[in-house]
Write an enzyme that holds these catalytic residues in place. Structure first.
Site, PDB file in Angstrom:
ATOM      1  N   HIS A  82       0.818  -1.214   0.000  1.00  0.00           N
ATOM      2  CA  HIS A  82       0.000   0.000   0.000  1.00  0.00           C
ATOM      3  C   HIS A  82       0.849   1.261   0.000  1.00  0.00           C
ATOM      4  CE1 HIS A  82      -2.163  -3.260   2.194  1.00  0.00           C
ATOM      5  NE2 HIS A  82      -3.028  -3.011   1.237  1.00  0.00           N
ATOM      6  N   GLY A  83       2.144   1.102  -0.238  1.00  0.00           N
ATOM      7  CA  GLY A  83       2.986   2.280  -0.483  1.00  0.00           C
ATOM      8  C   GLY A  83       3.573   2.971   0.731  1.00  0.00           C
TER       9      GLY A  83
END
Ligand code: FES
Length: 184
Positions: free
Chosen positions: A144-145
């Protein structure tokens, strides 16, 4: 008299589809095995591990600045990263009080060996393994970065906590680290 039923065009198409499907599954399995093996082979427990819950000693001799050693301890991935002087300087620049999970760099490394960052290799958000960013820029989570700096501190969410630091201590030689104990 034996009458052979000649397969219809539909039958032939169906057989081709089944065959292709089997080939694809085989190729995918072979690809996964080939991709995973180099990682698994570097994750073996250190040879000095004495038991599943015992500390492990990891030799860092020959690990150059910028390289990361991966080991499994108690079933958890441990990353031991040899920081470059630039990575250490980056970790010590700026006010850590403004971070998502405020912690100074010196709280996360030992004073005598600030070049070694020892962290668990799991993103605190949902447990993915973060990837090293090119050029010694810390890590980024592929799921999710979330981003982590050269001290393993989260600088961008959704993670809200830093990469966990396990208990560890250096042997007097300075080139062997014991994971899972406060002294060596
Ligand atoms: Fe890392 Fe979600 S698991 S950002």
């Amino acid at each position: 008299m034996v009458v052979e039923n000649k397969p219809s065009d539909d039958d032939i198409q169906e057989q081709r589809r089944n065959c292709l499907c089997k080939l694809t599954k085989f190729a995918a399995a072979a690809g996964v095995t080939a991709a995973v093996w180099p990682l698994i082979s570097s994750l073996g427990p250190d040879e000095t591990a004495r038991g599943e819950n015992e500390p492990i000693d990891v030799s860092l001799a020959g690990v150059a600045a910028g390289q990361t050693v991966r080991r499994l301890w108690q079933g958890k991935l441990i990353l031991i990263h040899h920081r470059t002087p630039e990575e250490i300087a980056a970790a010590r620049t700026g006010a850590h009080s403004a971070l998502i999970d405020p912690q100074s760099d010196s709280e996360r490394v030992t004073p005598d060996h600030p070049q070694w960052l020892v962290v668990q290799g799991y993103c605190p958000h949902a447990g993915c393994v973060p990837n090293a960013r090119p050029g010694g820029q810390g890590w980024v989570c592929p799921c999710h970065g979330s981003e982590f700096d050269t001290s393993g501190r989260v600088t961008r969410g959704p993670a809200t906590a830093n990469l966990a630091v396990p208990e560890y201590a250096f042997h007097p030689d300075g080139l062997t680290v014991r994971i899972g104990a406060k002294d060596a």
